[in-house]
Design an enzyme around this catalytic site. Structure first.
Site, PDB file in Angstrom:
ATOM      1  N   ASP A 178      -6.229  25.024  17.343  1.00 54.57           N
ATOM      2  CA  ASP A 178      -5.336  25.927  18.073  1.00 54.57           C
ATOM      3  C   ASP A 178      -4.004  25.264  18.438  1.00 54.57           C
ATOM      4  OD1 ASP A 178      -6.655  24.259  19.823  1.00 54.57           O
ATOM      5  OD2 ASP A 178      -7.524  25.842  21.045  1.00 54.57           O
ATOM      6  N   ASP A 195      -7.950  19.457  20.219  1.00 52.43           N
ATOM      7  CA  ASP A 195      -7.773  20.854  20.619  1.00 52.43           C
ATOM      8  C   ASP A 195      -6.528  20.937  21.514  1.00 52.43           C
ATOM      9  OD1 ASP A 195      -9.702  23.577  21.024  1.00 52.43           O
ATOM     10  OD2 ASP A 195      -8.232  23.220  22.620  1.00 52.43           O
ATOM     11  N   HIS A 198      -5.914  22.617  24.028  1.00 55.30           N
ATOM     12  CA  HIS A 198      -6.233  22.666  25.452  1.00 55.30           C
ATOM     13  C   HIS A 198      -6.899  21.354  25.872  1.00 55.30           C
ATOM     14  CE1 HIS A 198      -6.315  26.880  23.890  1.00 55.30           C
ATOM     15  NE2 HIS A 198      -5.452  27.014  24.885  1.00 55.30           N
ATOM     16  N   HIS A 231     -14.616  22.586  27.179  1.00 56.33           N
ATOM     17  CA  HIS A 231     -14.300  22.969  28.560  1.00 56.33           C
ATOM     18  C   HIS A 231     -15.536  23.042  29.456  1.00 56.33           C
ATOM     19  CE1 HIS A 231     -10.196  23.760  27.519  1.00 56.33           C
ATOM     20  NE2 HIS A 231     -10.473  24.775  26.737  1.00 56.33           N
TER      21      HIS A 231
HETATM   22 ZN    ZN Z   1      -8.490  25.209  22.703  1.00 52.80          ZN
END
Ligand code: ZN
Length: 377
Positions: free
Chosen positions: A269, A181, A183, A144
């Site tokens: 995740d 991931d 996200h 991120h």
């Molecule tokens: Zn994540």
């Protein structure tokens, strides 16, 4: 005669000192509880992953690769000097946020540099041939992190700086980054948005975090158009849907790109027990994804594959996913068994493991229809 396949493991106890503190209740004003809650990005997660690799006899079959502190020169291939200065300054105080939700404690700049440097060390080891593939079990994560701010638990973008290391130092022409991931890897997408030398493929829960990032029609710009491949999947997509996405999108595009190195932003995740997302992957799903990337690397670039740790927040489950990834890299243990899934029989029988949901099928179809402009899929 060819030597045995060697797999590197980057790990360092200093990763466990990355202190995200408590989720600060004073920042969330209508918060009804008196006691603070531990930040979800806990050192226990990578610590337990390493312990499992030890207990299962996996780590001893891997070659230790020592991380180094990433230098200013290595970090500024992406990050601004102002961001480096901000991280250093916060680390000299009692800690704080390096941007938007990426806290560090006192001295945290060194751990963040060690995470970036650990991923770089894994790339160095693979590109020089001292190992064939490597798993960088680092912390804090990176995908991120933007050029000028930390974000979503990520301080420096470990994957971006490692991909540039492969290009600038080792002469790799094309690097594939596969981000599984749950996200969206917004920092990585931003880094290579206009760059056709790095193919960025992200599978993630649709519009989860960060909001607005990772839609299927975000494809890159100018020379980089088509080289960003977003695969947003609906909540509840499990092993079967991910397998479909790999077979129909990820693998064929990756093979056409023909990378010189494959890097995986490996966040665990998307697991069935994760508290921050709503996917349903089990250990078999992580094995499938690892095998798919090993196959791409074997076909295109003599097996050169680096995985670097991103998220994964279920303390009772995510470490098993990481151990399964490592076991897949080294091959079956002498007992001939895969790690048993702690989710039990249900890992195999739950609907998401066996059925392709209608929402997942149409999400995949939509991505295919957009990507057919750029790739033969
Ligand atoms: Zn994540």
């Amino acid at each position: 005669m060819a030597r045995d396949r060697l797999v590197g493991l980057v790990f360092d106890d200093r990763y466990l000192t990355h202190n995200t503190g408590l989720d600060l209740i004073e920042d969330r004003s209508p918060y009804p509880f008196a006691e603070p809650i531990a930040h979800p990005s806990s050192p226990a997660l990578v610590g337990r992953a390493k312990h499992l690799m030890d207990l299962f006899g996996i780590a001893e079959r891997m070659r230790r690769v020592d991380p180094v502190l990433a230098s200013d020169e290595q970090l500024t291939v992406y990050h601004t000097p102002e961001q480096l200065a901000r991280v250093t300054q916060i680390a000299q105080s009692d800690g704080g946020d390096t941007g938007a939700g990426a806290p560090i404690g006192r001295g945290g700049d060194r751990v963040a540099r060690l995470a970036a440097g650990g991923t770089i060390a894994a790339v160095d080891a693979v590109m020089t041939g001292s190992v064939d593939a490597a798993y960088a079990l680092v912390r804090p994560p990176g995908h991120h992190a933007m050029a000028d701010e930390g974000m979503g638990f990520c301080v420096f973008n470990n994957t971006v700086v490692a991909a540039r290391q492969a290009q600038l130092v080792h002469g790799a022409k094309r690097v594939l980054i596969l981000d599984w991931d749950v996200h969206h890897g917004n920092g990585t997408q931003a880094a290579f948005w206009a760059d056709p030398s790095v193919l960025f493929i992200s599978l993630h829960q649709d519009d989860l975090y960060p909001p607005g990032w990772g839609a299927a029609d975000q494809v890159g710009i100018r020379d980089g158009e088509g080289f960003t491949v977003n695969v947003p999947l609906p909540a509840g997509t499990g092993n079967r849907g991910y397998a479909e996405a790999f077979a129909g999108i990820v693998t064929p595009i990756a093979l056409q790109f023909d990378p010189d190195l494959v890097i995986v932003s490996a966040g665990q995740d998307a697991s069935v027990m994760d508290p921050l997302a709503r996917m349903s992957l089990t250990l078999a799903g992580y094995r499938m994804m690892t095998e798919a990337m090993m196959a791409v690397a074997a076909e295109c670039c003599a097996g050169r594959l680096v995985l670097t740790q991103e998220g994964g927040y279920a303390p009772q489950y995510a470490p098993y996913c990481s151990a399964m990834i490592a076991q897949t890299l080294v091959g079956l243990l002498p007992d001939g068994e895969w790690i048993a899934d702690p989710y039990g029989e249900r890992a195999v029988t739950q609907p998401a493991s066996v059925e392709l949901g209608r929402d997942a099928a149409s999400a995949i179809e939509r991505v295919v229809s957009i990507k057919q402009r750029y790739w033969a899929i």
